[in-house]
Design an enzyme around this catalytic site. Sequence first.
Site, mmCIF file in Angstrom:
data_model
loop_
_atom_site.group_PDB
_atom_site.id
_atom_site.type_symbol
_atom_site.label_atom_id
_atom_site.label_comp_id
_atom_site.label_asym_id
_atom_site.label_seq_id
_atom_site.Cartn_x
_atom_site.Cartn_y
_atom_site.Cartn_z
ATOM 1 N N THR A 407 0.936 -1.214 0.038
ATOM 2 C CA THR A 407 0.003 -0.122 -0.117
ATOM 3 C C THR A 407 1.080 1.290 0.061
ATOM 4 O OG1 THR A 407 -1.668 -1.277 1.136
ATOM 5 C CG2 THR A 407 -1.796 1.067 1.384
ATOM 6 N N THR A 425 -4.084 1.804 -2.335
ATOM 7 C CA THR A 425 -3.490 0.618 -2.490
ATOM 8 C C THR A 425 -4.021 0.136 -3.910
ATOM 9 O OG1 THR A 425 -3.096 -1.398 -1.655
ATOM 10 C CG2 THR A 425 -5.406 -0.627 -1.126
ATOM 11 N N ASP A 449 -9.009 -9.501 0.001
ATOM 12 C CA ASP A 449 -9.013 -9.243 1.527
ATOM 13 C C ASP A 449 -10.342 -9.876 2.028
ATOM 14 O OD1 ASP A 449 -6.632 -7.778 1.797
ATOM 15 O OD2 ASP A 449 -7.569 -5.678 1.741
ATOM 16 N N SER A 473 -10.829 -3.628 5.364
ATOM 17 C CA SER A 473 -9.432 -3.135 5.038
ATOM 18 C C SER A 473 -8.660 -2.938 6.402
ATOM 19 C CB SER A 473 -9.371 -1.827 4.454
ATOM 20 O OG SER A 473 -8.229 -1.270 4.363
ATOM 21 N N SER A 474 -7.459 -2.639 6.582
ATOM 22 C CA SER A 474 -6.624 -2.077 7.777
ATOM 23 C C SER A 474 -6.208 -0.731 7.619
ATOM 24 C CB SER A 474 -5.554 -3.290 8.282
ATOM 25 O OG SER A 474 -6.164 -4.655 8.482
ATOM 26 N N GLY A 494 1.195 -1.389 4.789
ATOM 27 C CA GLY A 494 1.573 -2.682 5.467
ATOM 28 C C GLY A 494 0.512 -3.646 5.967
#
Length: 598
Positions: A407, A425, A449, A473-474, A494
């Site tokens: 990302t 990303t 994801d 998502s993170s 990351g």
Amino acid sequence: MPAHWSRTTLVLAVAAALAAGVAVPATAATPTPKSPVAVGFGGAAASIDADATAIGTQVLRDGGNAVDAAVAVAAALGVTDPFSAGVGGGGFFVYYDAKTHRVHTLDGRETAPQTADENLFLENGQPLPFADAVTSGLSVGVPGTPATWAEALRKWGTRSLAKSLKPAEKLARDGFVVDQTFQTQIANNAARFSAFPSTRSLYLPGGAPPAPGTVFKNPDLAATYAQLERSGVDALYRGPIGADIAKTVQKPPVDPASTLKVRPGNLTTGDLAAYRAIERDPTHARYEGLDVYGMPAPSSGGLTVGEALNILENFDLKHASKADYLQYFLESTRFAFADRNRWIGDPAFVDVPARELLRQRFADTRACLISKDKAATSPVAPADPRHPTPCAAGTTAAPTPYEGENTTHLTVADKWGNVVAYTLTIEQEGGSGIVVPGRGFLLNNELTDFSFTPVTPGVPDPNLPGPGKRPRSSMAPTIVLDHGRPFFATGSPGGASIITTVLQVILGRLDRGLSLEQAIAAPRASQRNSAAAQVEQAFLDQPETADLRARGQGFSTAPAEIGAATGVERLRDGRWLAAAEPVRRGQGAAQVVWPTHW
């Protein structure tokens, strides 16, 4: 070579010299030196790339605001960092408005086709191997990045999309100087890139990645940007660019001689036409009297960072020993990730208990499970934030599934005090590996994801595929305010480690006496409810590691560095500080409009 030249300026000078018949020394074609920290007035920008950052500060210098600059930087990263971001991807945009003192967010996450269901990544009843799912049409979601750019500019910008994209178009057409990171990323993906003639011809000319020091041009991407400038994002969502995307997904352009099995997807022009970037209320947590704003679901970033901060309010991190501080940090994310995995998904499809997850009362029930002297055994179980029970450990574990790590993040501030934290990303390094023929950009593999099957059998999984659904998502672009005014903003790439990286930067800055640039540079650890936290070698080299092992903490060395964070901070004297990585990803680039000595 003057130190202030950008790679774009250098390439133009080289081209002019060649046109005039003047020989150009080989030493001229080198990447521009990057500075990971800058201080001054007029605004600031930080990204992973020197050219992208320079484009952003030029927009600010020319009178654009932080939103204008952020879009210009993001478009430039689509040229110079195309294996992490670009037109074919998505992201999350967090904006602080200096006039209203409010924080806004845009959800530009990709969406699944309307034909997608829970069996998207199942074949003969079994989940596909992850690598097979990545390099396929199945993994491609509707890109959200162009819609995010257009919507951000419409709501809060001062420039047109055409003007904002023009510098990136020029960069793609004139070229930039390849560095080692760019070459390495292509080499890492050479086997699958070579399966697609459109990707191979762009990134493997002559069968090999371009060498560092050579000039790389992407005329197809320049033409794509030019078309978006002329016709707006309708050219993608309702026009010829979108038609090319749908065709590429449905019939991946695989070399007939390739042995790679590339499964087609079902994304259609109708799916593209239905896409919207959504403005959502930001997440909000109070930490040590400050307001921490982030991205809500379908990102888990803001909610998980916020829950971890609330857990850590129970401990005195300022006066703790370093080993004790690290123990509390690792345990806070162990429990916060368990809750994330159980409850967070696309709010259009699942009932996300967002307010409850961010209540201090709930965090307190998790904090009392944390011991200073003994690590919990992962995977720990989630708790029910709607019915918090003090010190209730839960019964069914909630492990964290894998999430792609490539990302990019940019942070921008302007002279008026507006701030943007923007993470974007295409998912894996190189995304799906498929360049849309004639368009010059890679398609995402964002749909990987999703959980391929329920992470915990018998327990509802909020992140299974669905029609039009946005995968969890993170990404955690974050803005911290002090009495309604910007203090600092940060974010990182990351994958799932984004959450722990952003948390670590926040804690380093607020609790551990680190400057923003020191907090970004500090050795990283990422505990995501697993038996062993993923850590960098520099973290293992700290003397506190033996103490942490004695408390039951397990560690596994990351395959490379964790994250590549950036940030900006408003200093007490009114200047801006821009900070980026000093080493990771080949070093980031920080600039201000009018530099002063630090």
